[in-house]
Enzyme design. Structure first.
Site, short mmCIF file in Angstrom:
data_model
loop_
_atom_site.label_atom_id
_atom_site.label_comp_id
_atom_site.label_asym_id
_atom_site.label_seq_id
_atom_site.Cartn_x
_atom_site.Cartn_y
_atom_site.Cartn_z
N THR A 148 -4.29 15.39 98.81
CA THR A 148 -3.42 14.73 97.84
C THR A 148 -3.41 15.45 96.51
OG1 THR A 148 -5.29 13.32 97.40
CG2 THR A 148 -3.56 12.43 98.77
N HIS B 197 -12.17 18.96 94.86
CA HIS B 197 -13.01 18.89 93.67
C HIS B 197 -14.41 18.46 94.08
CE1 HIS B 197 -12.46 14.54 93.75
NE2 HIS B 197 -11.16 14.74 93.87
N HIS C 188 -15.36 15.71 96.53
CA HIS C 188 -15.09 15.79 97.97
C HIS C 188 -16.28 16.32 98.76
CE1 HIS C 188 -10.62 16.31 96.94
NE2 HIS C 188 -10.65 15.31 97.79
N LYS D 22 -9.65 2.24 96.58
CA LYS D 22 -8.71 2.52 95.51
C LYS D 22 -8.10 1.20 95.05
CE LYS D 22 -8.12 7.11 96.90
NZ LYS D 22 -8.79 6.92 98.19
N ARG E 97 -1.32 5.05 96.10
CA ARG E 97 -1.19 6.47 95.81
C ARG E 97 0.27 6.83 95.62
NH1 ARG E 97 -3.75 9.68 100.51
NH2 ARG E 97 -5.72 9.18 99.52
N GLN F 51 -5.67 6.76 111.00
CA GLN F 51 -6.95 7.46 111.04
C GLN F 51 -7.65 7.23 112.38
OE1 GLN F 51 -9.32 7.35 107.48
NE2 GLN F 51 -11.20 7.80 108.59
N ASP G 289 -17.22 4.79 102.28
CA ASP G 289 -15.98 4.03 102.19
C ASP G 289 -15.11 4.18 103.44
OD1 ASP G 289 -15.66 6.71 101.58
OD2 ASP G 289 -13.99 6.37 100.22
N LYS H 8 -18.20 8.61 88.18
CA LYS H 8 -17.91 9.19 89.48
C LYS H 8 -18.33 10.65 89.51
CE LYS H 8 -14.03 6.59 91.11
NZ LYS H 8 -12.67 6.56 90.64
N LYS I 259 -16.33 14.09 88.22
CA LYS I 259 -15.24 13.77 87.31
C LYS I 259 -15.73 13.94 85.89
CE LYS I 259 -12.23 11.76 90.15
NZ LYS I 259 -10.85 11.65 90.31
N THR I 260 -14.90 14.46 85.08
CA THR I 260 -15.22 14.43 83.66
C THR I 260 -14.11 13.61 83.04
OG1 THR I 260 -13.86 16.32 83.09
CG2 THR I 260 -16.12 16.77 83.76
#
Length: 412
Positions: free
Chosen positions: A42, A47, A50, A84, A88, A173, A194, A229, A232-233
RNA sequence: GGGGAGGUUCCCGAGCGGUCAAAGGGGGCAGACUGUAAAUCUGUUACUUCGGUUUCGAAGGUUCGAAUCCUUCUCUCCCCA
């Protein structure tokens, strides 16, 4: 190492969370087993967030198992509601395609696709041509809405709203797992915690349709000890693509993790021996900085290679160690001609141009608040003009914003 | 289809004709303290040629003046059918 010993490794390194049938899986893993994990393309790059399943796959492959990386070119068009709070946004097919290509490239740093057995597949190949009626009849009939609604992922969304399209994510899935099981005898799906619900329902589908046993294994969702998280910044995710997150910034991200996370992260995000990770993570006081540097170095090396990692480490040293003669070439930089500097550039403009600040207001604020320094000297007058008199012996000028952000102006 | 509630600056959330670039909190940034840590305290947090200029779902309108009032549109949530 026995091929099923990987379970022990995953446990020791802090990956292991839940398994659908641990004893059965231990037995199964005695022989090389094909397994998969999925990634939805996506974004234009993977990053740091993942990476837990990616490292897990690498450990599995080392133990002799056969990884299948599933890139969700098809499911990316929907969006997984688990965890989430918002739906999305839709991506175009072209965007997804280019994301898939980038993912493949990045994953090959971890997984050796040259070796027989490892493969990468895109679920768009089988999801896109699906026929709705057939799918409902053959697959949909095996799902109970009542049961699906008991899953935590959906319960949460019952509060905020859940669209039908997202509700279907689990079916797709599950179908992926079935498809891989049929085509490639894939018997195990791994993923973040998750994904538990999605994995279990895939197994159930396989059991119903194929009358075969399969397994699921999930990993702890890694949070930093400050609760943020992983990966993440405030500015956004820390990407593996160096156009998006520079090698230096990637290095610094890991160099700056919380003390409490060092040992844990070494185990999860490097391949150093466990004992070494434990030893480093247990260092106290200022000594733990050495462990952080190793973490950052090892991680950067995996992603960008030794040469880039060396440069990033040197650049960090140059920036943070006073008067060092370390190599500054890895520091973010920009070239200016001698003439440009002779004319002089206002400090506020300079900090904006170099992207240390995103606007002049911010830049002005930084200077006024005594956060800006040139060649290690604080400058707090926003009218200061930086000219050729600031050029150092190394033919550069080092700008510093706050304590940790550096930028090097190279004079040509 | 009918009825109701609502969309505010990075996020949550106040404001309901001027004193509003908009309370408070979170987050971020900077300063002090330190170990390129955490915690804490302080300042700051739209853009700017520092004259001003654009912001409060979108477009119009009323008014000397609107985030605040009116109209239309749009999106979200809830209830009824």
């Amino acid at each position: 190492m026995a091929t099923n010993e990987v379970i022990k490794v995953l446990k020791e390194r802090g990956f292991f969370s839940q398994c659908t049938d641990e004893a059965g899986l231990m037995e199964k893993l005695k022989s090389p087993t094909r397994f998969y994990a999925g990634f939805d393309p996506t974004g234009p790059s993977l990053h740091c967030g993942h990476l837990v399943p990616v490292f897990a796959m690498a450990h599995m492959q080392k133990a002799g198992h056969l990884p299948v990386v599933l890139v969700g070119g098809g499911t990316a068009r929907i969006g997984d509601p688990s965890g989430k709070t918002e739906m999305r946004q839709m991506l175009t097919i072209d965007q997804i395609k280019s994301n898939v290509e980038e993912f493949k490239k990045q994953l090959s740093n971890f997984i050796d696709f040259e070796q027989g057995g490892a493969m990468i597949v895109d679920n768009a190949d089988w999801l896109a041509p699906l026929n709705y009626i057939e799918f409902l009849r053959d697959i949909g009939r095996h799902f109970s809405v009542n049961r699906m609604l008991t899953f935590e992922a959906y319960k949460k969304r019952m509060e905020t709203g859940l669209s039908f399209i997202e509700f279907n994510y689990q079916l797709l899935q599950s179908y992926d797992f079935l498809e891989l099981n049929r085509k490639h005898d894939c018997a195990l799906q791994i993923g973040g915690d998750d994904q538990w619900g999605n994995i279990v329902s895939g197994m159930e589908l396989i059991r119903r349709v194929e009358r075969k046993e399969s397994y699921g294994l999930t990993f702890n969702l890694v949070a930093r000890s400050d609760g943020k998280k992983m990966g993440k910044t405030e500015k956004g995710a820390v990407f593996l693509n160096k156009e998006m997150t520079s090698v230096y910034d990637l290095f610094q991200y890991w160099r700056n993790v919380d003390d409490a996370d060092v040992g844990k992260f070494l185990k999860l995000f490097t391949f150093l021996p466990i004992e070494e990770c434990d030893r480093l993570g247990a260092l106290e006081g200022a000594e733990i900085n050495a462990a952080k540097e190793i973490l950052a170095y090892e991680f950067t090396k995996i992603i960008h290679g030794k040469e880039e990692a060396d440069r990033a480490r040197e650049a960090a040293k140059a920036a943070f160690t006073a008067g060092g003669s370390a190599d500054k070439s890895g520091m973010p930089s920009k070239e200016y001609t001698f003439d440009q500097l002779s004319e002089g550039i206002n400090i506020v403009d300079l900090f904006t141009e170099t992207e240390l600040c995103s606007s002049k207001s911010e830049s002005r604020r930084l200077v006024t608040q005594n956060g800006a320094a040139v060649n290690d000297e604080k400058i707090n007058d926003p009218n200061t003009v930086i000219n050729s008199s600031y050029i150092t012996e190394d033919k550069d000028i080092i700008l510093k914003a706050g304590k940790k952000r550096f930028f090097r102006i190279i004079v040509i």
